[in-house]
Scaffold this active site. Structure first.
Site, PDB file in Angstrom:
ATOM      1  N   SER A 728      58.820  34.353  15.158  1.00  0.00           N
ATOM      2  CA  SER A 728      58.970  34.572  13.889  1.00  0.00           C
ATOM      3  C   SER A 728      57.780  34.874  13.241  1.00  0.00           C
ATOM      4  O   SER A 728      57.805  35.129  11.878  1.00  0.00           O
ATOM      5  CB  SER A 728      59.310  33.234  13.349  1.00  0.00           C
ATOM      6  N   LYS A 771      61.361  25.950   6.821  1.00  0.00           N
ATOM      7  CA  LYS A 771      60.658  26.879   6.440  1.00  0.00           C
ATOM      8  C   LYS A 771      60.404  27.276   4.765  1.00  0.00           C
ATOM      9  O   LYS A 771      59.256  27.228   4.311  1.00  0.00           O
ATOM     10  CB  LYS A 771      60.572  28.373   7.109  1.00  0.00           C
TER      11      LYS A 771
END
Length: 843
Positions: A728, A771
């Site tokens: 990511s 996140k």
């Protein structure tokens, strides 16, 4: 000559031979020709006996299985013709003969080579001719001798002998006294361990004064081989002989103690068995008399009546009565009887067709779920859906749900709330560390101590066949030589198979299809793929800061006040205080650490209330440090963008989301690439992909391709002690490298997450909610995501994304256009490279 009395006592294991009987003469009273009594030798008598003259030539009497020692009185049965002639002739003369042990017991006609060279001078005290024709003599040893020469072998053996003197050093020495006392003490032990020896033996032993005679006396009577006794006889030094004798006596004591211990143990076991039998019989008689506890027949009859009223499958009914018939034929004292009875009790106690009545009130169920847990909307909706379908179709198979999420988010406690909402029994089974397949399927009845598996045991405790069954820590099941519990669960958690689950102990099918199984796990990686396929996985993500504040206000603070004995008015924690505890003292997705910290605050206040101290009831944020100490964690905040190559990324961890910084720097060199920060293989591959993309598209970004060969690149991710991995951070690393090679600023307060390909595509990633919450806590205003992650944003409540701007991209060109500003950073690095014409090119 009048008849005398001879008291002889057997000691140890006698070795009888044809011509002798080995016995211990502890006390001998005998009338000789003169009519006087001959007792055990005193020291003076022993010394006087040694002074008597001994003929140079002695008739030699070979004996088997015994060794005669000086001073010892011994009866011997004489059977060989040569020996009879020798004894009769000696008895008519001076009665003195030489007694020597044979080397072999099987030799009927021993010669000079068949006897030992050292023997004992003996005096015949008595000769008796028994009614059966045998001749028995009673002899007493006097001195040791050594054969010098055989003078004749017929009609019996005669030999020239040399008398050996007794050598016992100074008797006044402490060592000699200690040795003699040790011999007496150990002889006493032998007498005590052998119950066949009378009490007079100890008295006779105490009356022996001479150390020399004591050693001869004990040598003659220890339980040792003839060879060992002959060795003792041949030993000239008295101390050496006594020391060897002591060794043999200690061995004999060990053997007697062991024999005594074994005998006592056997007697104890037999006594216990007889006692148990007697007590059982008495209890049975008393029970019959008092009419109290049912007898075995009545107990079996009670089981039969229960079974007749039981609603269960026909297969279980047949199996029960088959086992019941077997129990009736089995003796109640047999070890198999209680095992069979326990099995029959389990069969009748199981709730075969017994189900608790479900509550179909959807509104009430929703209220219960909302009251016990904050958030977790997906799980609550799924349970409400299940209740709704169950209301419409009463025989629906129960779903098998798996709650997946980090620790402390309420996965296990949710099972209790579901059971309360459905009005069902709650059962929990922890699978963490379970390695034995028998914990799931049970043991076979053939094993001692066999038991059913935990599934059947818990359903029996629940008393209904449709409980809410929580399988906790499913991802932490182990496996070893005892089997694989995860594979055993395949049958349990398969809706198409668990209606006929067979426990090894139960041996008949049991329907588990009505049980609502609720599994919990922290990770899917360690769960068997086939097992994972059988469950409906619902992700339970971590709580946001706002959610934690709400949970603390609604649940944790009131609970901790109650547990610490505080009144609701004793203390007030406002949202700022709770926020400070969450941000600076916890780092988790759940609320366990938060509950512990709130508990610490409550303990501090409880102490002040108990000691009647004056304190401020309305706790402020600045007061928390004095109560909880220094802050455990620093709040992660966005850093400025004044340095090229520093970009903010977003990461997911098991305890929630985090922000991380990707740092890049260039230095003159030969194009070497260094990566640091304990990155995993996937993250290193992301760096390689990003660098390859920049090299391939250097012209589009106005990067001189020669820079890659003349400058060394170092990419670092701070917090080097923490392992990091995953794809990511791809676009974050690409943006960092583009910034350092172009020296362009990165947009202020922007973060990003997404995977990249060599073609420049931006792929979606997971953990979006965590996140985003981490970015919001750190003060981020804009976030770059893959276009395919847009659906994840739509599922998040608008409250949590308020104030954030999202950029959804499909390729890295869009990322760089959004993230990189056109202006250079202050004090950019000089990336000029001189060409072959000495002209410089400035980037």
């Amino acid at each position: 000559m009048s008849s005398g009395v001879l008291l002889i006592i057997n000691m140890g294991n006698n070795k009888e031979g044809k011509e002798h009987k080995n016995i211990l003469h502890l006390r001998s009273f005998m009338e000789g020709d003169s009519g006087e009594m001959i007792p055990l030798l005193s020291s003076e008598e022993e010394e006087e006996m040694h002074k008597e003259d001994t003929p140079n030539i002695l008739p030699i009497l070979p004996v088997r299985n015994t060794v005669l020692f000086p001073g010892v009185v011994l009866p011997i049965t004489v059977g060989r013709q040569k020996s009879i002639r020798l004894v009769k002739k000696a008895y008519r003369s001076d009665r003195v003969i030489g007694v020597v042990a044979q080397k072999s017991n099987n030799n009927e006609e021993p010669t000079k080579d068949d006897i030992y060279q050292i023997g004992t001078v003996a005096k015949i005290l008595k000769m008796l001719i028994l009614p059966d024709g045998n001749t028995t003599i009673i002899i007493q040893g006097q001195k040791r001798f050594e054969i010098q020469e055989i003078t004749q072998e017929d009609p019996y053996i005669s030999a020239k002998v040399n008398v050996l003197s007794e050598n016992f050093s100074d008797l006044k020495k402490k060592e000699i006294k200690a040795l003699v006392q040790s011999l007496k003490d150990n002889a006493t032990k032998i007498l005590k361990l052998n119950p066949e020896i009378p009490q007079d033996a100890q008295l006779a032993l105490n009356n022996i004064e001479s150390p020399s005679f004591l050693t001869h006396f004990l040598c003659s009577n220890i339980n040792a081989d003839i060879l060992d006794k002959q060795e003792l006889l041949e030993t000239n030094d008295g101390i050496e002989r006594a020391t060897k004798l002591l060794e043999y006596m200690l061995k004999e004591i060990q053997m007697l103690e062991l024999k005594h211990e074994i005998t006592n143990k056997v007697h104890s076991d037999l006594d216990q068995q007889q006692r148990d039998y007697f007590l059982r019989h008495q209890i049975k008689v008393l029970q019959d008399e008092l009419g109290g506890e049912a007898s075995d027949k009545e107990f079996i009859e009670n089981l039969r009546k229960k079974a007749a009223k039981k609603k269960w499958p026909e297969s279980a009914n047949k199996h029960f009565f088959k086992e019941l018939s077997k129990a009736e034929r089995t003796n109640a004292m047999s070890p198999d009887y209680p095992m069979t009875v326990n099995y029959l009790e389990l069969l009748v106690d199981l709730p075969w067709f017994e189900y608790s009545k479900d509550s179909f009130d959807l509104v009430k169920a929703r209220k219960i779920l909302d009251a016990d847990h904050f958030g977790l909307e997906k799980v609550k909706d799924r349970i409400i859906e299940y209740i709704a379908v169950l209301k419409l179709k009463n025989n629906m198979k129960a779903p098998i749900l798996c709650l997946l999420g980090p620790p402390g988010v309420g996965k296990t406690s949710l099972g209790k709330s579901i059971a309360k909402a459905l009005n069902r029994k709650y059962v929990r089974m922890s699978l963490g560390g379970v390695r034995d397949e028998a914990e799931i399927r049970g043991h076979r009845k053939t094993y001692i101590g066999a038991m059913p598996g935990k599934l059947i045991q818990n359903i029996k405790k629940a008393q209904f066949s449709n409980p809410v069954f929580v399988l906790d820590e499913l991802d932490k099941i182990g496996a070893d030589f005892r089997g694989d519990p995860a594979s055993a669960l395949l049958e349990v958690l398969d809706p198409e198979q668990n209606n006929a689950f067979v426990d090894n102990y139960l041996e008949v099918e049991y329907d588990l299809s009505k049980v609502l199984f609720l599994a919990t796990a922290n990770s899917l990686d360690t769960i068997h793929p086939a097992l994972r396929d059988r469950m409906e996985v619902i992700e339970v993500s971590g709580y946001t800061l706002e959610e934690k504040v709400q949970i603390a206000n609604k649940y944790l603070v009131p609970k901790q006040k109650k547990e610490h004995g505080l009144k609701p008015t004793d203390i007030t924690l406002n949202n700022k205080v709770i926020t400070k505890i969450i941000e600076n003292y916890t780092r988790e997705s759940g609320v366990r650490s938060l509950e512990r910290k709130i508990g610490a605050v409550m303990r501090n206040i409880a102490k002040k209330v108990a000691t009647e101290e004056v304190f401020e009831k309305n706790i402020q944020a600045q007061d928390i440090i004095s109560i909880l100490g220094a802050e455990d964690f620093d709040k992660e905040l966005y850093d400025d963008n004044s340095i090229a190559g520093v970009v903010t990324g977003l990461a997911w961890t098991q305890v929630g989301g985090e922000i991380l910084f990707i740092e890049s720097s260039l230095s003159k060199g030969k194009g070497k690439v260094t990566i640091s920060g304990q990155l995993g293989e996937v993250m290193k591959e992301s760096v390689s992909a990003a660098l390859s993309y920049l090299k391939a598209n250097a012209d589009l970004l106005n990067i001189d391709y020669r820079v890659f060969d003349h400058f060394d690149l170092h990419l670092h991710v701070p917090a080097g002690a923490v392992p990091k991995d995953g794809p990511s951070a791809g676009i974050t690393m690409l943006t960092s490298l583009a910034s350092i090679y172009t020296q362009r600023k990165v947009k202020n307060k922007i973060a990003m997450t997404g995977e990249i390909t060599l073609r420049g595509k931006v792929l979606p990633v997971g953990g979006i909610k965590e996140k985003i919450l981490a970015a919001k806590r750190a003060g981020i205003k804009e976030i770059i995501l893959s276009q395919k992650n847009k659906k994840d944003i739509e599922e998040i409540s608008a409250t949590y994304i308020e104030g954030l701007v999202f950029h959804f991209v499909e390729n890295v060109d869009q990322v760089l256009d959004i993230a990189l500003l056109l202006e250079k950073v202050p004090k950019p690095i000089d990336l000029s490279i001189k060409d072959t014409t000495n002209q410089s090119l400035t980037i």
